[in-house]
Write a protein that holds these residues in place. Structure first.
Motif, PDB file in Angstrom:
ATOM      1  N   SER A   1       0.922  -1.041   0.187  1.00 25.27           N
ATOM      2  CA  SER A   1       0.224   0.011  -0.160  1.00 25.27           C
ATOM      3  C   SER A   1       0.814   1.218  -0.158  1.00 25.27           C
ATOM      4  N   LYS A   2       1.793   1.354   0.753  1.00 20.95           N
ATOM      5  CA  LYS A   2       2.572   2.629   0.913  1.00 20.95           C
ATOM      6  C   LYS A   2       3.329   2.885  -0.666  1.00 20.95           C
ATOM      7  N   PRO A   3       3.985   1.933  -1.093  1.00 22.48           N
ATOM      8  CA  PRO A   3       4.610   2.534  -2.407  1.00 22.48           C
ATOM      9  C   PRO A   3       3.409   2.999  -3.456  1.00 22.48           C
TER      10      PRO A   3
ATOM     11  N   ALA B   1       0.274   7.146  -6.365  1.00 20.62           N
ATOM     12  CA  ALA B   1      -0.747   7.864  -6.310  1.00 20.62           C
ATOM     13  C   ALA B   1      -0.860   9.320  -6.228  1.00 20.62           C
ATOM     14  N   VAL B   2      -0.032   9.870  -5.459  1.00 17.36           N
ATOM     15  CA  VAL B   2       0.426  11.197  -5.245  1.00 17.36           C
ATOM     16  C   VAL B   2       1.281  11.784  -6.122  1.00 17.36           C
TER      17      VAL B   2
ATOM     18  N   LEU C   1       5.710  13.709   0.502  1.00 18.06           N
ATOM     19  CA  LEU C   1       5.372  12.231   0.457  1.00 18.06           C
ATOM     20  C   LEU C   1       5.454  11.537   1.676  1.00 18.06           C
ATOM     21  N   CYS C   2       6.303  11.955   2.537  1.00 17.42           N
ATOM     22  CA  CYS C   2       6.562  11.436   3.978  1.00 17.42           C
ATOM     23  C   CYS C   2       5.333  11.594   4.819  1.00 17.42           C
TER      24      CYS C   2
ATOM     25  N   LYS D   1      11.779   0.855  -6.176  1.00 17.17           N
ATOM     26  CA  LYS D   1      10.568  -0.212  -6.494  1.00 17.17           C
ATOM     27  C   LYS D   1      10.013   0.266  -7.433  1.00 17.17           C
ATOM     28  N   LEU D   2       9.257   1.560  -7.484  1.00 17.03           N
ATOM     29  CA  LEU D   2       8.644   1.842  -8.706  1.00 17.03           C
ATOM     30  C   LEU D   2       9.454   1.898  -9.913  1.00 17.03           C
TER      31      LEU D   2
END
Length: 273
Positions: free
Chosen positions: A25-27, A32-33, A47-48, A70-71
């Protein structure tokens, strides 16, 4: 390169037909942002804050960098057959943050906002057919609640509320345009469902009452009012607004005002409750 980004529902991001949405979910929140701000810088701090709120862990910046890696790895996989583009060309590091270098029009929320603005302009110009068409096109972009599968921090949370409020407003305006075009028969099922889903929203109830009355179902229009009044008394301890009460009286008396294409009683949109 073809990029498709959907936030009006569960998050969907694909490059050349290959999904780059992480399972975690966090990545996905980060993606999404960045997608919502396509082409614009999003700071590390923003982002944080989205991921951890006002108390990020000490390793927050390093963890965020891991998510970015990762993205980029998922982007590299999607771009494997391309020699002209790499992941760093799309997800760019630019101090003090990151930029997702795609066209804003690749994001469904941007396309929705453009169609919504055009539809509202048509409403202001009195072009009911264009308003109905443009607003319907905008509403068809929705697949569910915005960011339906993501936890919402301060950025996504505010944007989700904005988008949902605009969606409800556009839905009201599209139905209003259809009523003015004489489509009350086609609206009955949709309005019944909306009233069941939003029992305290006067806007949809008034539209349902007018559509029922125009279809020769006066008793059901009066019952819709009684149901709204009871729900508002039980849940909020208040009476319906004067506009709704005036509409109720017009239906009781069978005033011909309600048979007109643009009855004066409905010219001022009601505020949702």
């Amino acid at each position: 390169m073809q990029v498709e980004i959907g936030v009006l529902g569960p998050l969907e991001v694909s490059v050349d037909g290959i999904s780059i949405v992480p399972t975690a979910s966090k990545p996905s929140q980060v993606l999404a942002v960045l997608a919502l701000n396509a082409g614009h810088l999003v700071t590390v701090r923003a982002l944080c804050d989205e991921i951890w709120g006002s108390r990020p862990p000490r390793s927050g910046v390093q963890t965020l960098q891991t998510y970015i890696l990762k993205l980029r790895g998922m982007l590299e996989h999607a771009l494997a057959d391309r020699s002209d583009t790499c992941s760093k060309d799309i997800l760019i590091t630019r101090r003090p943050g990151y930029v997702l270098a795609v066209e804003p029009g690749d994001v469904d929320a941007t396309r929705y906002d453009r169609l919504s603005s055009a539809g509202r302009q048509a409403v202001n110009e009195g072009d009911h057919a264009a308003a109905s068409r443009l607003l319907a096109d905008a509403l068809r972009l929705w697949r569910g609640p915005a960011f339906a599968d993501l936890p919402a921090g301060p950025l996504l949370g505010v944007e989700a509320v904005r988008l949902e409020e605009n969606r409800l407003g556009d839905l009201y305006l599209r139905i209003e345009a259809d009523l003015k075009l004489g489509r009350h028969h086609q609206l009955l099922g949709e309005l019944a469902a909306l009233c069941a889903r939003h029992p305290l929203m006067e806007n949809f109830c008034t539209q349902h009452m007018v559509a029922l009355y125009r279809c020769g179902r006066r008793s059901q229009a009066l019952e819709a009012y009684r149901r709204l009044r009871a729900d508002m008394a039980n849940e909020l301890g208040v009476e319906p607004s004067p506009q709704v009460r005036n509409l109720h009286q017009a239906i009781l008396s069978g005033r011909s005002l309600l048979d007109q294409e643009n009855p004066a009683i409905l010219r001022t949109p009601l505020s949702p409750r």
